[in-house]
Motif scaffolding. Sequence first.
Motif, PDB file in Angstrom:
ATOM      1  N   ARG A 120       7.561 -10.943   3.257  1.00  8.13           N
ATOM      2  CA  ARG A 120       7.803 -10.113   2.071  1.00  8.13           C
ATOM      3  C   ARG A 120       7.024  -8.804   2.160  1.00  8.13           C
ATOM      4  NH1 ARG A 120       8.110 -14.260  -3.070  1.00  8.13           N
ATOM      5  NH2 ARG A 120       8.843 -16.100  -1.938  1.00  8.13           N
ATOM      6  N   VAL A 121       5.695  -8.929   2.178  1.00  8.12           N
ATOM      7  CA  VAL A 121       4.830  -7.759   2.346  1.00  8.12           C
ATOM      8  C   VAL A 121       4.179  -7.891   3.720  1.00  8.12           C
ATOM      9  CG1 VAL A 121       2.901  -6.445   1.431  1.00  8.12           C
ATOM     10  CG2 VAL A 121       4.428  -7.650  -0.141  1.00  8.12           C
ATOM     11  N   PRO A 122       4.737  -7.238   4.730  1.00 13.50           N
ATOM     12  CA  PRO A 122       4.262  -7.439   6.105  1.00 13.50           C
ATOM     13  C   PRO A 122       2.791  -7.070   6.274  1.00 13.50           C
ATOM     14  CG  PRO A 122       6.362  -6.277   6.060  1.00 13.50           C
ATOM     15  CD  PRO A 122       5.863  -6.313   4.657  1.00 13.50           C
ATOM     16  N   TRP A 123       2.179  -7.656   7.296  1.00 19.63           N
ATOM     17  CA  TRP A 123       0.756  -7.431   7.562  1.00 19.63           C
ATOM     18  C   TRP A 123       0.441  -5.958   7.803  1.00 19.63           C
ATOM     19  CZ3 TRP A 123      -0.452  -5.254  12.272  1.00 19.63           C
ATOM     20  CH2 TRP A 123       0.528  -5.339  13.257  1.00 19.63           C
ATOM     21  N   THR A 124       1.458  -5.183   8.165  1.00 15.66           N
ATOM     22  CA  THR A 124       1.221  -3.752   8.399  1.00 15.66           C
ATOM     23  C   THR A 124       0.771  -3.041   7.132  1.00 15.66           C
ATOM     24  OG1 THR A 124       3.616  -3.482   8.132  1.00 15.66           O
ATOM     25  CG2 THR A 124       2.761  -3.554  10.383  1.00 15.66           C
ATOM     26  N   GLU A 125       1.172  -3.528   5.957  1.00 13.47           N
ATOM     27  CA  GLU A 125       0.716  -2.923   4.705  1.00 13.47           C
ATOM     28  C   GLU A 125      -0.795  -3.070   4.565  1.00 13.47           C
ATOM     29  OE1 GLU A 125       2.622  -1.247   2.132  1.00 13.47           O
ATOM     30  OE2 GLU A 125       3.820  -1.130   3.967  1.00 13.47           O
ATOM     31  N   SER A 181       0.805  -1.220   0.000  1.00 16.42           N
ATOM     32  CA  SER A 181       0.000   0.000   0.000  1.00 16.42           C
ATOM     33  C   SER A 181       0.840   1.272   0.000  1.00 16.42           C
ATOM     34  CB  SER A 181      -0.957   0.014   1.199  1.00 16.42           C
ATOM     35  OG  SER A 181      -0.271  -0.141   2.420  1.00 16.42           O
ATOM     36  N   ASP A 182       2.136   1.156   0.339  1.00 12.87           N
ATOM     37  CA  ASP A 182       3.045   2.302   0.304  1.00 12.87           C
ATOM     38  C   ASP A 182       4.453   1.728   0.180  1.00 12.87           C
ATOM     39  OD1 ASP A 182       4.777   4.463   0.843  1.00 12.87           O
ATOM     40  OD2 ASP A 182       3.333   5.425   2.159  1.00 12.87           O
ATOM     41  N   PHE A 183       5.156   2.035  -0.902  1.00 12.20           N
ATOM     42  CA  PHE A 183       6.478   1.448  -1.113  1.00 12.20           C
ATOM     43  C   PHE A 183       7.471   1.858  -0.028  1.00 12.20           C
ATOM     44  CE2 PHE A 183       4.806   1.006  -5.468  1.00 12.20           C
ATOM     45  CZ  PHE A 183       5.069  -0.342  -5.656  1.00 12.20           C
ATOM     46  N   ARG A 184       7.278   3.009   0.576  1.00 10.56           N
ATOM     47  CA  ARG A 184       8.204   3.424   1.634  1.00 10.56           C
ATOM     48  C   ARG A 184       8.066   2.526   2.859  1.00 10.56           C
ATOM     49  NH1 ARG A 184       6.282   9.322   2.567  1.00 10.56           N
ATOM     50  NH2 ARG A 184       4.349   8.138   2.410  1.00 10.56           N
ATOM     51  N   THR A 185       6.855   2.343   3.333  1.00 10.76           N
ATOM     52  CA  THR A 185       6.680   1.497   4.514  1.00 10.76           C
ATOM     53  C   THR A 185       6.972   0.040   4.188  1.00 10.76           C
ATOM     54  OG1 THR A 185       4.296   1.348   4.030  1.00 10.76           O
ATOM     55  CG2 THR A 185       5.010   3.049   5.580  1.00 10.76           C
ATOM     56  N   PHE A 186       6.679  -0.371   2.964  1.00 16.61           N
ATOM     57  CA  PHE A 186       7.007  -1.738   2.549  1.00 16.61           C
ATOM     58  C   PHE A 186       8.507  -1.981   2.638  1.00 16.61           C
ATOM     59  CE2 PHE A 186       8.701  -3.832  -1.331  1.00 16.61           C
ATOM     60  CZ  PHE A 186       8.485  -5.152  -0.952  1.00 16.61           C
ATOM     61  N   LEU A 187       9.311  -1.068   2.074  1.00 16.29           N
ATOM     62  CA  LEU A 187      10.752  -1.259   2.074  1.00 16.29           C
ATOM     63  C   LEU A 187      11.338  -1.142   3.477  1.00 16.29           C
ATOM     64  CD1 LEU A 187      11.597   0.683  -1.196  1.00 16.29           C
ATOM     65  CD2 LEU A 187      11.910  -1.769  -0.801  1.00 16.29           C
ATOM     66  N   GLN A 188      10.705  -0.367   4.330  1.00 16.10           N
ATOM     67  CA  GLN A 188      11.181  -0.261   5.709  1.00 16.10           C
ATOM     68  C   GLN A 188      10.917  -1.531   6.504  1.00 16.10           C
ATOM     69  OE1 GLN A 188       9.070   3.192   7.112  1.00 16.10           O
ATOM     70  NE2 GLN A 188      10.201   4.599   5.775  1.00 16.10           N
ATOM     71  N   ALA A 203      -6.896  -9.289   2.014  1.00 16.94           N
ATOM     72  CA  ALA A 203      -6.576 -10.565   2.646  1.00 16.94           C
ATOM     73  C   ALA A 203      -5.078 -10.636   2.888  1.00 16.94           C
ATOM     74  CB  ALA A 203      -7.031 -11.729   1.771  1.00 16.94           C
ATOM     75  N   GLN A 204      -4.685 -11.200   4.045  1.00 17.47           N
ATOM     76  CA  GLN A 204      -3.285 -11.117   4.465  1.00 17.47           C
ATOM     77  C   GLN A 204      -2.902 -12.325   5.308  1.00 17.47           C
ATOM     78  OE1 GLN A 204      -1.038  -8.520   3.758  1.00 17.47           O
ATOM     79  NE2 GLN A 204       0.515  -9.803   4.709  1.00 17.47           N
ATOM     80  N   ILE A 247      -3.846   0.183   5.030  1.00 22.62           N
ATOM     81  CA  ILE A 247      -4.774   0.558   3.956  1.00 22.62           C
ATOM     82  C   ILE A 247      -6.213   0.294   4.379  1.00 22.62           C
ATOM     83  CG2 ILE A 247      -4.749  -1.643   2.697  1.00 22.62           C
ATOM     84  CD1 ILE A 247      -4.766   1.905   1.181  1.00 22.62           C
ATOM     85  N   VAL A 248      -6.454  -0.761   5.146  1.00 25.95           N
ATOM     86  CA  VAL A 248      -7.804  -1.029   5.653  1.00 25.95           C
ATOM     87  C   VAL A 248      -8.274   0.138   6.512  1.00 25.95           C
ATOM     88  CG1 VAL A 248      -9.146  -2.483   7.216  1.00 25.95           C
ATOM     89  CG2 VAL A 248      -7.663  -3.531   5.500  1.00 25.95           C
ATOM     90  N   LYS A 249      -7.439   0.571   7.415  1.00 24.05           N
ATOM     91  CA  LYS A 249      -7.789   1.680   8.308  1.00 24.05           C
ATOM     92  C   LYS A 249      -8.038   2.968   7.519  1.00 24.05           C
ATOM     93  CE  LYS A 249      -6.058   4.250  12.336  1.00 24.05           C
ATOM     94  NZ  LYS A 249      -4.926   4.375  13.303  1.00 24.05           N
ATOM     95  N   ALA A 250      -7.188   3.247   6.530  1.00 27.20           N
ATOM     96  CA  ALA A 250      -7.319   4.496   5.773  1.00 27.20           C
ATOM     97  C   ALA A 250      -8.580   4.515   4.925  1.00 27.20           C
ATOM     98  CB  ALA A 250      -6.081   4.687   4.892  1.00 27.20           C
ATOM     99  N   VAL A 251      -8.865   3.402   4.240  1.00 30.55           N
ATOM    100  CA  VAL A 251     -10.051   3.380   3.384  1.00 30.55           C
ATOM    101  C   VAL A 251     -11.316   3.422   4.223  1.00 30.55           C
ATOM    102  CG1 VAL A 251     -11.300   2.067   1.636  1.00 30.55           C
ATOM    103  CG2 VAL A 251      -8.820   2.223   1.521  1.00 30.55           C
ATOM    104  N   ARG A 252     -11.337   2.698   5.345  1.00 33.17           N
ATOM    105  CA  ARG A 252     -12.503   2.766   6.234  1.00 33.17           C
ATOM    106  C   ARG A 252     -12.673   4.171   6.802  1.00 33.17           C
ATOM    107  NH1 ARG A 252     -11.607  -2.782   9.628  1.00 33.17           N
ATOM    108  NH2 ARG A 252     -12.615  -4.207   8.166  1.00 33.17           N
TER     109      ARG A 252
END
Length: 806
Positions: free
Chosen positions: A604-609, A545-552, A597-598, A613-618
């Motif tokens: 690889r793509v942590p559950w935080t991603e 959902s965000d390449f910055r947080t993903f790479l971190q 779904a997670q 996005i769930v929180k932001a869209v809601r």
Amino acid sequence: MRHNLFTAFLLALLPLQAAAADPVQRQVAGNRTTENVPEVPADLLERLDRYQNTRGASLAGWTREGCLLVSTRFAETAQAHRVCTPLGMREQLTFHREPVTGLVPAPPGAWRDGFVFAKDRGGDEFSQLYWFDDATRVTTLLTDGRRSQNGGAVVSRDGGLLAYSSTVRNGTDRDIWVRDTRSGQSRAVLTEGGSWSASDFSPDGTRLLVSRYVSANESYPGELELASGKLAMFPVDGGKAALGQFQYAPDGKSVFYISDEDIDGKPQQFRTLRWHGPGMGAPKLISAHIPWDVDEVRIAGDGRHLAYSTNEDGISRLHVLRLPGLQPVQLPALDQLPVGVIGNFDFSADGKRLALDLNSATSPSDVYVLGLDGKSLERWTRSEVGGLDASAFIAPTLIRYPTFDEVDGTPRKIPAFYYRPAKAAASGKHPVLINIHGGPEGQSQPVFNPTIQFMLADLGVAVLVPNVRGSSGYGKDYLQADNGFKREDSVKDIGALLDWIATQPDLDASRVGVYGGSYGGYMVLAALMHYSDRIRAGIDVVGISDFRTFLQNTENYRRDLRRAEYGDERDPAMAEFFARIAPLNHAARIRAPLFVAQGRNDPRVPWTEAEQIVKAVRGNGQPVWYLEFADEGHGFRKKTNTDYFNAASMLFWQQHLLDGPDRFAEPRAGLRTGGQPTAQDLARLKEQGVRTVIDLRGPGEDRGFDEAAEAARLGLDYVALPIAGKDDVTPANADALAALLAERGGGVLLHCASGNRAGALLALGAARAGMPAAEALALGRKAGLASLEPVVAAQLERTGAPAGAE
């Protein structure tokens, strides 16, 4: 006056209720957590069940006694099995809760018989290597057993040495380790830093071919002397190239390898098979006559044959050459194989047969054995398809659609596999699912997908599987066309596919869904961000959902590998670009229902991603279903989990994709009625003349999104008039609605959850205004009246207008 006061009271009360956020409905069942996912109906589970019970068989190789070692699932997870005759019994050898992967049988000349395999815990990908001993049936742990990643096992000809990659030293670099299988002692033999893998032992076991992987476009080959630790790197023509398989020729000095290195200074688009050795000068090009990538290469143990496979527009072709002269071997029996995708292949110990597994769009993966005389082809496994009629499965057609840019002065074409339902759509147009692969360097190929077959046969949904720019299989330039700052060009390719759908007479451009996993999950979110007005709903599986947080937050051993593809978030310009394209930062633009779904253990793509996005869209009032498995990682591998996810996905598509644009009835001129609209519905209805939205849902009902805000954004009037259920189907409420409709005139959308309440109040109000009861009920049915009809009839009887009056 009473009616106007009642209406004024409701109008004053309900804006506050409509703005209230719906509570998250969270349920925990064992390892499964869901939020706002409804219970899956029993009839849907029953219809889907047979599709869920298909399975395939994948080849690992030949065993010493001439059997085949295969991977297949008969219970919850894929395990190792042995098959000793064509269509013979599959003898299960491993019985673990977690799936086993990376099966490597001992070579025919090994000092012991068995196989190496890998297994992680709950999908965390910290795989450990194990030895299964054929004589004792005992499994032995070979690696440290802790939080390290181990894989890529290679066994020497005599079975005395096992090479593999491991992150055990520092958790970041993949070093090469070698284990003495007789003594059980392991040592690191290559710790240069970076991501290294072993490819092949020399015939005498003294040298090891290795390579360092940087990205899909860049690898560096070398040879390691095991005794001295001396590493000799081979030159790469052009300075940088993608390297595929890398094996010693039978002479133990020259090598066969797959590469897209320059030829005579000219860049090459595809990876070709090459042969090179000391004193040969330029490498000999073996597959230069085939303008496609070579995927795999195998050399027979007796040194008499070589086989390689090519990926030609997504379809596999097998080629066999006679060594040492490299003459093609004619194999007429190959024509008997279905058109599909070849996975693994391996020569028998005597070099007379070649086993392979093949997967096609209409059949799961199965194993075949080809005689090198070219005349015999035997099927060794026949995988189950849940009792379904396999002849009814649908194969796709390959299409190419134009996108936004040009290549050499002509529009660039994007390849896609197009699955058409066999049965014509009742409305004349099929809803559409766009299924986007991950990677991003992956490639979608026409392999068996039971979920797609279910959607075609049961739901009547057409499926498009595009290979947008950045996909492998179409040349180096195409592979690199989405790198770095060009990331959103691949998203524009989805926009171009939406344009193409709108031109097809049998596809419904108003009912399009998007699905994708991993990088494909990012593509789903990005497509919804850019094209929410053209996409009805999306499913994001383990997506970014965000390449910055993903790479971190991705695991250390993956971070630099992913920076090579996506860009380095430590560069301020790239960080700003990532912020600009992140779906997380533009969640307000996602105005379509979303299912995320997670796997909780995803390295690889942590559950935080998923969580963010769930929180932001809601937070923007949009409906989001959320599913998380505590015992899964990057995707779902356990049958129970996969079955549930697929069933929930089908329910999601039923609710958010299958309803057509005509589901809003027009019981009389200027009035539309029906169930809950989406943001796209409101936009479309506005174009059709709707100016006012009257919402009959009660304060406790799920509104899906902030309808009042969306109406305001579109310039529509929004009126909340709560009708909780049958107890509110009263003359007073019917009169209030009639007054409101008279006040608003035409251009009204009247809706509730299903249209039932709208039809009930409309019928009751019409009868009270003098319409004969039978006509009023007919009007109500046209507007959506169903289960509430007895309630309306009872009200008409009490007020002196019998239901049967003319």
